[in-house]
Design an enzyme around this catalytic site. Sequence first.
Site, PDB file in Angstrom:
ATOM      1  CG  HIS A 279      -0.089  20.484  33.573  1.00 14.90           C
ATOM      2  ND1 HIS A 279      -0.088  20.815  32.238  1.00 14.90           N
ATOM      3  CD2 HIS A 279      -0.446  21.626  34.245  1.00 14.90           C
ATOM      4  CE1 HIS A 279      -0.429  22.089  32.106  1.00 14.90           C
ATOM      5  NE2 HIS A 279      -0.648  22.608  33.305  1.00 14.90           N
ATOM      6  CD  GLU A 280      -0.689  22.541  37.888  1.00 16.80           C
ATOM      7  OE1 GLU A 280      -0.038  23.583  38.078  1.00 16.80           O
ATOM      8  OE2 GLU A 280      -1.689  22.491  37.144  1.00 16.80           O
ATOM      9  CG  HIS A 283       3.314  25.237  35.214  1.00 13.77           C
ATOM     10  ND1 HIS A 283       3.349  25.809  33.968  1.00 13.77           N
ATOM     11  CD2 HIS A 283       2.041  24.772  35.383  1.00 13.77           C
ATOM     12  CE1 HIS A 283       2.160  25.708  33.400  1.00 13.77           C
ATOM     13  NE2 HIS A 283       1.349  25.083  34.236  1.00 13.77           N
ATOM     14  CD  GLU A 357      -1.102  26.377  32.108  1.00 13.91           C
ATOM     15  OE1 GLU A 357      -1.096  25.145  32.325  1.00 13.91           O
ATOM     16  OE2 GLU A 357      -0.892  27.217  33.002  1.00 13.91           O
ATOM     17  CG  ASP A 361      -0.994  20.163  28.590  1.00 13.30           C
ATOM     18  OD1 ASP A 361      -1.181  20.074  29.820  1.00 13.30           O
ATOM     19  OD2 ASP A 361      -1.810  20.704  27.815  1.00 13.30           O
TER      20      ASP A 361
END
Length: 421
Positions: A279-280, A283, A357, A361
């Site tokens: 997930h990070e 970004h 966000e 996901d």
Amino acid sequence: MTARRAALAAAVVLGIAFAVVIAVRTPWVPLPDPVGGRTPVDPTAGLSEAQLNRAESFAAALRPASLISLLLGLTVSAVLGLTRAGARLVRAVARPLGGGWVWQVLLGVLALAVIGRLATLPLAAYGEVVRHRYGLSTRSWGLWLRDVAVSTAIDAGLTALGLLALVWLARRAPRTWWAWAGAGAAAFVVVGSFLWPVLIEPAFNRFQPLAEGRLRSDLLQLAEENGTPVQDVLVSDASRRTTALNAYVSGFGTTRRVVVYDTVLERLPDEQIESIVAHELGHVANDDVLTGTLMGALGAGAGVAALGWLLSSPTLLRRAGAEGPGDPRVVPLALFLITVGTLLSAPVQNGVSRHVEARADVHALDLTDDPEAFVAMQQDLAASNLSDPDPPGVWHWFFGSHPTVAQRLALAADWAELNRP
């Protein structure tokens, strides 16, 4: 065109540019609708009744104090910024050192920051008591006070330097100071994004490389597959302060690293840790930090231009007991206006953040191809962090920077449906 109108025009133009970047860069639809329609959101997010009751009880104990603290801080800032009390304070604290305008700005900001923090300190202490009561905080009161002091010092120091530059520019260039200050604020946002992981993060946590092993190799490989290699995988000593679970990617280029809380290593299986990191990494792959930096720079420029317009208002200056932007007595008024602007922009920032966000996901699900691990990870994080899976709508609209846990699980179900063999 007068200088005041020019500042207002610049604020409007930069505000429009800010809105355009939001419209273009925000992933409004991170995942297409499945053929049968979207999965209904389960407000329980699959948590047990005991877990739900605990999360709701924690939120009920903390939310009122958080709201009161916000309103109290705003009230204190208004009293000092919209009356002559703030101006008198700024002059009084600098008098022992000769009362020069530089000392008025530096010591005035420090005094105002300390007063604001002391006013809300009992509520912050109550919040810490609640976190201790529910097992979320592991900080000693000595460490808590140290964190409060360090946070206040960093905030006051950065704010003092910023306002010192603003007042100096206003004294040197009375008509165009807001343009120079706006450019400086935008540049500061950009530079700060690069320096944060190497200057600010170490002030609160210690980091050490994750031990060699399968998990470290898998996380480094995951970053390679993502097309965003990292320099290291670090472990943060978060357990000194909390039992919460988290991981993140910070830095750019040679400073980019994956950071995992030590609590995560202790309590989650490897596949769930990889889902968090994926997930990070989403970004990073989508340049969310760079986009956020651009938005922040435009927002800072627009905000300073609006500040230039407001600080030229005879009515506001008269109420604050200041003669103009170059008068150090304007500091309390400037801080109040900045506080109000930050508060008003929060729903916009959080609304954009929730969509960003959600896209991260989806990226995590694409990268790991493991929706079961994603769902289990979200439920474990919700249970450990005492996250309310279905908070009040207005509260979530204003303060929620992430989708709710219930929304994230529904998104995972939609992803599984769209990617069914």
